[in-house]
Every structure is written in C-alpha cells, then in structure tokens.
Design an enzyme around this catalytic site. Structure first.
Site, PDB file in Angstrom:
ATOM      1  N   CYS A  75     -26.941 -82.515  66.423  1.00 59.81           N
ATOM      2  CA  CYS A  75     -26.961 -81.928  65.454  1.00 59.81           C
ATOM      3  C   CYS A  75     -27.294 -80.516  65.295  1.00 59.81           C
ATOM      4  O   CYS A  75     -27.073 -79.103  65.601  1.00 59.81           O
ATOM      5  CB  CYS A  75     -26.452 -82.371  63.893  1.00 59.81           C
ATOM      6  SG  CYS A  75     -25.579 -81.781  62.606  1.00 59.81           S
ATOM      7  N   CYS A 122     -30.657 -83.273  55.129  1.00 62.69           N
ATOM      8  CA  CYS A 122     -31.760 -83.097  56.529  1.00 62.69           C
ATOM      9  C   CYS A 122     -33.014 -83.208  55.034  1.00 62.69           C
ATOM     10  O   CYS A 122     -34.114 -82.658  56.014  1.00 62.69           O
ATOM     11  CB  CYS A 122     -31.755 -82.978  57.848  1.00 62.69           C
ATOM     12  SG  CYS A 122     -30.414 -83.242  58.343  1.00 62.69           S
ATOM     13  N   CYS A 145     -36.359 -78.685  64.884  1.00 59.83           N
ATOM     14  CA  CYS A 145     -35.056 -78.695  64.816  1.00 59.83           C
ATOM     15  C   CYS A 145     -34.189 -77.714  66.732  1.00 59.83           C
ATOM     16  O   CYS A 145     -34.002 -78.675  66.912  1.00 59.83           O
ATOM     17  CB  CYS A 145     -33.831 -77.477  64.029  1.00 59.83           C
ATOM     18  SG  CYS A 145     -34.794 -75.647  64.278  1.00 59.83           S
TER      19      CYS A 145
HETATM   20  S1  SF4 Z   1     -31.222 -79.626  59.963  1.00 57.34           S
HETATM   21 FE1  SF4 Z   1     -29.423 -81.575  59.659  1.00 57.34          FE
HETATM   22  S2  SF4 Z   1     -27.573 -80.740  59.142  1.00 57.34           S
HETATM   23 FE2  SF4 Z   1     -28.753 -78.564  59.572  1.00 57.34          FE
HETATM   24  S3  SF4 Z   1     -28.221 -78.755  61.869  1.00 57.34           S
HETATM   25 FE3  SF4 Z   1     -29.275 -79.866  62.047  1.00 57.34          FE
HETATM   26  S4  SF4 Z   1     -29.293 -81.870  61.523  1.00 57.34           S
HETATM   27 FE4  SF4 Z   1     -27.750 -80.719  61.291  1.00 57.34          FE
END
Ligand code: SF4
Length: 222
Positions: A105, A190, A213
């Site tokens: 994601c 998140c 991330c």
């Molecule tokens: S922080 Fe969560 S919702 Fe945002 S891109 Fe990453 S996994 Fe996806």
C-alpha cells in the site's frame, strides 16, 4: 554561512539551509505537514527558499492534515506547493490494502508517486524534515545523507521540545492532531495517538511490525 566540515550537532538549521540553497539551487522540499515539516517549511522560507513543497496525497490523509496543507499554502505564497496523487485502479482502491499488505500500500500510494516525480525533476538535493529523536530508526540521521539525491536534514539534531518551542514562538499552524498526541501523522488507517513513554513514531503502523513507509529507508531511499 559555514561549510559542512565545520558543522557540529549545535549548528543551527538555518546554517544548513543557507548552505543547501547555495550549493544546490535546484533543492526540492518534500513534506508531510507534521510538526517537523511545518517547522522546516518556516525556517526554509525565512532562509530564502522559493522552490517546491511536494506532498503525496495517498487518499487516506486526515482532514486536519489536508487543512494544514491548505493553511500553509495561504501563509507562504512565495512557495510552490505540489500535491502528488497515487493513481490507483478503482478495483484496488477499495480493498483496504493497508490491512492486507501495508508495505505494498505504501509502495503504490506513497513511494511510487514521489519516485516518479523525482525521476522527472531530478533534483540534486532534497530538503527533509526528519530528526534523530523521532524514532530509533532515525537515531543516526545526520545533516547530510548521500544518495541518488543528497538528503539535507537541517532538523537532524533538534529535539521535539525544541521543535515545539519554535512552532509556538513563531505561531505556526501545526496540524491540530499533533497537540492531541498524534506526534507523527500519516494516513488515518495507520496512525494512532502516542502513549506515555513511547517514541514520536510509535503511533505509526502500531502492531503491524512496520516502522517506515519506505521513502527514506536503505536502498529504497530516494
Ligand atoms: S500509511 Fe497506511 S494507508 Fe497510507 S499508504 Fe501506507 S499502508 Fe497505505
């Protein structure tokens, strides 16, 4: 203005920004409009930065984050705010991928849009707001990090207390969630408020075994 070889942890962020502006006229700033990002934006603007402030809209930001961005756009008309969007097919968009595969994601919604943009712009350096005391994973962040694009981190040695003091003294429009315990603010699925004794990023991907991330980590670093 001092040169990097004379910098110490006590060197003020403005010194680092002034050097970066001179050494890298194509400097480009990324921001998530959290406390660090808002402080850096203000410091950079006061140092004479006139470039882009690039934000990735994953589609999952808190309304308060988008409002903070809009407030900053109003407050710093000399800067060029750029919002990138994750172009995801509708059939994937609705599947709560943040639950089933948060790494993927983040890869498609955060990392890819910025990677593509930076590949197109190809700046020699990026202005980044990370600081050492945000998390263990950031405990060795320095003012400069070599890479495909040199990362310039003027706030590397500022503590959260110092960042807060600056934001209050300068009356900066910090994301209101911050003052409710959201010390690091990402996407709403998140992110939770930080509990007493936790580090500033403990509310990100809590209980998901994930701490970053992927934008600024190891070989994935941009
Ligand atoms: S922080 Fe969560 S919702 Fe945002 S891109 Fe990453 S996994 Fe996806």
């Amino acid at each position: 203005m001092t040169e990097p070889q004379r910098w110490t942890p006590e060197t003020e962020p403005q010194e680092v920004i002034w050097w970066a502006l001179k050494a890298h006229p194509d400097l480009l700033m990324t921001s998530a409009f959290n406390l660090n990002g808002t402080v850096l934006l203000d410091l950079a603007a006061k140092a004479g930065y006139l470039g882009e402030v690039v934000f990735v809209d994953t589609g999952y930001h808190f309304p308060q984050t988008l409002q903070t961005r809009d407030t900053l756009i109003q407050g710093y008309p000399q800067l060029n705010f750029v919002t990138l969007s994750a172009h995801q097919p509708e059939e994937i968009w609705g599947q709560e991928q943040y639950r089933s595969d948060p790494d993927d994601c983040c890869a498609v919604r955060k990392v890819a849009p910025l990677q593509n943009y930076l590949a197109e712009k190809s700046p020699s350096a990026l202005l980044n707001a990370r600081s050492r005391d945000q998390a263990q994973t950031r405990s060795e962040v320095g003012f400069l990090e070599p890479g495909k694009h040199l990362r310039v981190n003027p706030l590397a040695y500022w503590t959260r207390q110092r960042l807060e003091a600056y934001a209050i003294a300068e009356n900066l429009p910090v994301n209101p969630l911050y003052w409710s315990g959201f010390l690091s603010i990402g996407c709403w699925p998140c992110t939770r408020a930080v509990r007493p004794g936790e580090n500033a990023r403990a509310g990100r991907w809590a209980d998901q075994g994930k701490t970053e991330c992927g934008l600024w980590v190891g070989e994935k670093a941009l």
